[in-house]
Design an enzyme around this catalytic site. Structure first.
Site, PDB file in Angstrom:
ATOM      1  CG  ASP A  98      36.921  47.159  21.936  1.00  0.00           C
ATOM      2  OD1 ASP A  98      37.501  46.100  22.236  1.00  0.00           O
ATOM      3  OD2 ASP A  98      37.230  48.262  22.410  1.00  0.00           O
TER       4      ASP A  98
ATOM      5  CB  ALA B 239      33.952  49.570  33.157  1.00  0.00           C
TER       6      ALA B 239
ATOM      7  CD  GLU C  19      42.721  43.358  26.920  1.00  0.00           C
ATOM      8  OE1 GLU C  19      42.146  43.685  25.866  1.00  0.00           O
ATOM      9  OE2 GLU C  19      42.189  42.699  27.816  1.00  0.00           O
TER      10      GLU C  19
ATOM     11  CB  SER D   4      33.266  53.649  22.835  1.00  0.00           C
ATOM     12  OG  SER D   4      34.275  52.698  22.977  1.00  0.00           O
TER      13      SER D   4
HETATM   14  C1  GLA Z   1      40.500  49.008  23.608  1.00  0.00           C
HETATM   15  C2  GLA Z   1      40.514  49.077  22.084  1.00  0.00           C
HETATM   16  C3  GLA Z   1      40.728  47.697  21.462  1.00  0.00           C
HETATM   17  C4  GLA Z   1      41.905  46.982  22.090  1.00  0.00           C
HETATM   18  C5  GLA Z   1      41.855  47.054  23.614  1.00  0.00           C
HETATM   19  C6  GLA Z   1      43.089  46.493  24.253  1.00  0.00           C
HETATM   20  O1  GLA Z   1      39.381  48.315  24.059  1.00  0.00           O
HETATM   21  O2  GLA Z   1      39.318  49.630  21.595  1.00  0.00           O
HETATM   22  O3  GLA Z   1      40.882  47.821  20.074  1.00  0.00           O
HETATM   23  O4  GLA Z   1      43.118  47.483  21.603  1.00  0.00           O
HETATM   24  O5  GLA Z   1      41.665  48.371  24.081  1.00  0.00           O
HETATM   25  O6  GLA Z   1      43.203  45.151  23.989  1.00  0.00           O
END
Ligand code: GLA
Length: 386
Positions: free
Chosen positions: A171, A122, A35, A127
């Site tokens: 993401d 959440a 993360e 997005s």
């Molecule tokens: C969000 C961001 C990702 C990542 C996470 C944390 O989801 O969009 O790029 O940095 O936070 O791991």
């Protein structure tokens, strides 16, 4: 896949626009571990899931596009030559169109209806599901033939430029590249990836949505990113060849980071440790060692809460409940932080009992109705039948 939602967007589309649409399912994502390291060139371990957003799309033979967000009952229309930053959910649809137009992809007017079952705010990346889902839908509609990884990059850029969150690539990459029943290990520096099976056996993945979303989330996210850059800048004095925190190990950080601002040091320490944890976690999967994998998840949470400071009281409460339960091997906050979901690995026979008792205890303490999701791992964004 939620057949009902695919049919729902199609039905609404037919009623509103009287034309047969194409339907796209765009998944949310989980992240097992890794993360806040994607924007530090680290490794992440996400997967696309069976909750997401469904789009119905068709050309309308004009120069204007209309969007109907069915879950909000909100609609707007905009000429394609007038795309500009706006507010709220509109920025996610406008942002990706803006990127496609900037890359000179030829778009014509279209209508779009969308609705989803991935919770917003959440930590499951609704997005990216909007950005890449719409992007891929337009790719299919106008035969643009956009490479999946390139679409992920366009989605990320859209997020930077319209909603203004300086996110990493995780993401959007998970959204486009997910594979059914697999997680993947992604090297965010090279974008090399390998699909992995979770050796879950009798265990399953359970998300608990705290239903809190602290308003600081996006501004604090950008602050974390800046702090990492500050750390690099400082370390470069002694380590001139490093490009990102990926190139730093804990010993280097301890040796050369001494005089750094305390907060910046803690942020860097977390990142350096989390990158290593994620690599170790991948080894655990190869060795079928779910127990150690779970321990790494707990350690990840500790770092996110104590060093990176992106957790919150409500989420810590849920992770603490998990720690007390012998049927859970690991639990942590998932996603950008400041609320959202915890991700838990739990014996599948015990998942309902834990979910119920955690939701009850959480309600007593915070007066908030949490929600539990048993999720399945799905393919990335793709066209579906309805
Ligand atoms: C969000 C961001 C990702 C990542 C996470 C944390 O989801 O969009 O790029 O940095 O936070 O791991």
């Amino acid at each position: 896949m939620n057949d009902h939602l695919a049919k729902k967007v199609k039905k609404i589309f037919l009623e509103k626009f009287h034309k047969e649409p194409l339907i796209v399912f765009s998944p949310g994502r989980i992240n097992m571990i890794g993360e806040h390291v994607d924007y530090n060139d680290g490794y992440v371990m996400p997967a696309a899931v069976d909750k997401g957003i469904y789009f119905a799309l068709a050309e309308n033979n004009t120069d204007t596009s209309t969007f109907y967000a069915a879950d909000l009952n909100e609609e707007f229309s905009i000429p394609l030559n007038a795309i500009a930053k706006d507010r709220g959910w509109k920025n996610y649809v406008l942002g990706i169109i803006d990127q496609l137009l900037k890359k000179k992809y030829l778009l014509r007017g279209f209508d779009c209806v969308f609705s989803g079952d991935v919770p917003v705010g959440a930590g499951m990346s609704s997005s990216a599901a909007v950005e890449c889902g719409l992007g891929h839908g337009l790719d299919l509609l106008f035969h643009l033939k956009i490479d999946r990884v390139f679409m992920a990059k366009l989605g990320q850029k859209a997020e930077h430029e319209f909603p203004g969150v300086n996110c990493g690539i995780m993401d959007q990459f998970a959204n486009m590249m997910g594979k059914k029943d697999h997680v993947f290990l992604l090297d965010c520096r090279t974008l090399e990836y390998s699909y992995l099976k979770l050796p879950l056996g009798d265990y399953s993945i359970l998300l608990i949505n705290s239903k809190v979303h602290h308003s600081l989330a996006s501004s604090e996210y950008n602050v974390r990113r800046q702090q990492c850059e500050e750390g690099i800048h400082y370390l470069k004095k002694n380590l001139p060849n490093i490009l990102s925190l990926r190139d730093v190990n804990e010993n280097d950080l301890k040796k050369y980071g001494e005089g750094m601002n305390g907060e910046v040091y803690e942020r860097c320490l977390f990142v350096v440790q989390e990158i290593k944890r994620t690599v170790d976690a991948a080894t655990c999967l190869e060795q079928n060692n779910l127990n150690r994998f779970g321990k790494l998840m707990y350690a990840s949470h500790e770092g996110l809460a104590g060093l990176y400071k992106v957790s919150c009281e409500e989420i810590d409460f849920l992770v603490d409940l998990a720690k007390l339960n012998p049927n859970i091997t690991g639990s942590r906050i998932m996603g950008g932080g400041f609320g959202g979901c915890t991700i838990n690995i739990i014996h599948r026979d015990q998942a309902d009992a834990f979910a119920n008792s955690a939701i009850e205890a959480y309600k007593r303490k915070f007066r908030i109705e949490a929600e539990a999701y048993k999720i399945r791992l799905e393919n990335g964004t793709s066209q579906v039948n309805a």
